[in-house]
Write a protein that holds these residues in place. Structure first.
Motif, short mmCIF file in Angstrom:
data_model
loop_
_atom_site.label_atom_id
_atom_site.label_comp_id
_atom_site.label_asym_id
_atom_site.label_seq_id
_atom_site.Cartn_x
_atom_site.Cartn_y
_atom_site.Cartn_z
N ILE A 354 0.87 -1.19 0.00
CA ILE A 354 0.00 0.00 0.00
C ILE A 354 0.89 1.23 0.00
N SER A 355 0.68 2.11 -0.98
CA SER A 355 1.52 3.31 -1.04
C SER A 355 0.65 4.57 -1.02
N GLY A 356 1.28 5.69 -0.78
CA GLY A 356 0.58 6.98 -0.83
C GLY A 356 -0.01 7.44 0.48
N LEU A 357 0.12 6.61 1.53
CA LEU A 357 -0.52 6.97 2.81
C LEU A 357 0.01 8.30 3.35
N GLN A 358 1.31 8.57 3.05
CA GLN A 358 1.91 9.81 3.57
C GLN A 358 1.31 11.05 2.91
N ASN A 359 0.62 10.90 1.78
CA ASN A 359 0.03 12.05 1.08
C ASN A 359 -1.39 12.36 1.54
N VAL A 360 -1.94 11.50 2.40
CA VAL A 360 -3.33 11.68 2.83
C VAL A 360 -3.40 12.83 3.83
N GLU A 361 -4.31 13.77 3.55
CA GLU A 361 -4.48 14.93 4.44
C GLU A 361 -5.95 15.04 4.82
N ASN A 362 -6.22 15.64 5.97
CA ASN A 362 -7.60 15.91 6.41
C ASN A 362 -8.45 14.65 6.53
N THR A 363 -7.81 13.53 6.73
CA THR A 363 -8.52 12.25 6.82
C THR A 363 -7.80 11.37 7.84
N ILE A 364 -8.60 10.62 8.62
CA ILE A 364 -8.01 9.64 9.53
C ILE A 364 -8.05 8.30 8.82
N VAL A 365 -6.90 7.63 8.76
CA VAL A 365 -6.84 6.33 8.10
C VAL A 365 -7.00 5.25 9.17
N PHE A 366 -8.12 4.52 9.10
CA PHE A 366 -8.32 3.38 10.00
C PHE A 366 -8.03 2.10 9.22
N HIS A 367 -7.02 1.39 9.67
CA HIS A 367 -6.65 0.15 8.97
C HIS A 367 -7.63 -0.97 9.32
N ALA A 368 -7.91 -1.82 8.34
CA ALA A 368 -8.76 -3.00 8.58
C ALA A 368 -7.89 -4.23 8.30
#
Ligand code: AMP
Ligand code: GLY
Length: 424
Positions: A354-368
């Protein structure tokens, strides 16, 4: 406090994320967890259904509260196991005992409970292999669609809704005579079809009082426009725009209060979350199902809207002092979009980077379904991660979740682009 959370999905990441912000938390463990939970606590390789293993860990690490995410350890009696053990019985468990877990574990048990306590739900009858003939005759008296429910836990697959009478008869026979869903379909509930719009309501209870958590709506089908196979859930929104104060008063008076009071009248202790799967029919709420845990992905929008300290609320559940706690809710809307592995809910591949997680803004990433390996995050399930955003309203929040979804990549990624499509 040292807390152990059982489970490994987006729900458990959201609960752990919130607990990790508590001022009364000392150490947080998640078993088995995922790549996301390891950012907010320590993952431990325990099987939540191996109670002896859980016990050894709890004693070794001086865990002072157990929070159970999924239903199966509850239905299997983990809370009862703690109460029956001299070394564990003083350690509170968030999640009901085996008896109350039957509200989720057996459709017939839930139906009998609702009828006993006059809680609005679809009319029904239940049948076993011995009464198959009566079941087939009952179907003939009904008007389609026919709703057939395997009594026991069938991984979300045990409910069939059929338009054709001969198909309904064949399915009833397959469930009762040929064990289509194994032991789960040894009994089958046949019920009246309710035509309306669904929503989820959650409460946290110590068995005496309760707190009503934010409402949510999830999107269970794999395809846009609510088409295709059922999944664990492809996205969710909170609050539910069509719920107003008048409808919520009906939910509380006709469903929530009679449920919590009914448990007391029946002498069934309950500490934990109650999930009411509701359907609104002509302005009135009916219960489609009870679950004895939080929903997934509803948790990923409900928990972020709780401003109060979740561990303090859990402490209130443990000590029967929930009524003294305040529940503060964030007025903003929250939405979540689930990124899944192509092919899910049928066959799919795991282990994709999984790539691109460091570019995510204004969002909480909850892993499943994720895991960490050599510093990389890899997909490890059908539902991979839930992208939760806040907004002025649902549309505003969804725009942020979708902007983030475009930044995350893995091989064969899929997500629904129409979460909230039926709501204004
Ligand atoms: P359950 O596992 O009981 O929640 O059922 C799964 C899904 O089937 C629900 O989310 C509803 O969409 C649908 N369903 C269940 N019972 C009924 C009913 N009596 N009338 C209409 N739809 C139903
Ligand atoms: N999202 C529905 C469930 O958790 O059962």
């Amino acid at each position: 406090m040292n807390v152990l959370v059982l489970g490994s999905g987006g729900r458990e990441h959201a609960i752990s994320w919130k607990l990790s912000q508590s001022t009364i938390l000392n150490k947080l463990y998640i078993a088995p967890g995922n790549a996301g939970t390891s950012q907010v606590g320590e993952n431990v390789a325990l099987n939540p259904n191996n109670f002896d293993e859980v016990k050894a860990f709890v004693l070794d690490k001086k865990v002072s509260m157990l929070v159970v995410g999924p239903e199966d350890p509850l239905v299997n009696g983990i809370h009862d196991y703690f109460l029956a053990d001299n070394q564990l019985k003083h350690i509170p468990v968030i999640g009901p005992q085996k008896e109350a877990a039957q509200l989720e574990g057996s459709k017939e048990y839930a139906k009998e409970f609702m009828f006993r306590h006059k809680i609005p739900t679809a009319k029904y009858q239940s049948f076993s292999a011995d009464t198959l003939k009566e079941g087939l005759a009952f179907l003939e008296e009904m008007t389609p669609p026919y709703v057939l429910k395997a009594d026991g836990l069938a991984a979300g697959k045990g409910v069939l809704i059929l338009n054709d009478l001969s198909e309904a008869k064949a399915e009833l026979t397959a469930m009762l005579k040929d064990a289509k869903f194994g032991a789960a379909s040894a009994k089958v509930v046949i019920e009246e079809f309710l035509d309306g719009i669904e929503l989820s309501v959650f409460v946290l209870t110590d068995g005496e009082s309760y707190k009503i958590l934010p409402t949510a709506k999830d999107y269970k089908r794999i395809g846009e426009g609510d088409t295709g196979l059922n999944t664990g859930g492809m996205g969710a929104v909170s609050p539910v725009p069509f719920v107003d104060d008048k409808f919520m008063a009906k939910v509380e008076n006709q469903i929530i209060k009679p449920t919590v009071d009914g448990l007391k009248v029946d002498n069934i202790p309950y500490k934990g979350f109650i999930f009411f799967g509701l359907i609104k029919v002509k302005g009135n709420p009916f219960v489609i199902e009870y679950n004895v845990r939080m929903g997934d992905p509803e948790t990923e929008v409900v928990i972020p809207r709780i401003k109060s300290d979740l561990l303090d609320l859990f402490d209130g559940v443990a000590l029967n002092s929930l009524s003294e706690k305040d529940l503060e809710i964030d007025p903003r809307a929250a939405t979540t979009v689930m990124l899944v592995s192509g092919g899910y809910p049928e066959a799919y591949e795991k282990g994709k980077e999984i790539s691109g997680l460091q570019n995510v803004e204004n969002t909480i990433v909850f892993h499943a379904g994720t895991k960490s390996e050599n510093g990389k995050v890899l997909s490890n399930g059908g539902r991979v991660m839930a992208l939760t955003s806040y907004g002025r309203d649902m549309k505003d929040a969804l725009a942020k979740s979708y902007a983030s979804a475009d930044k995350v990549c893995f091989d064969n990624i899929y997500f629904r682009k129409d979460i909230g499509f039926d709501l204004k």
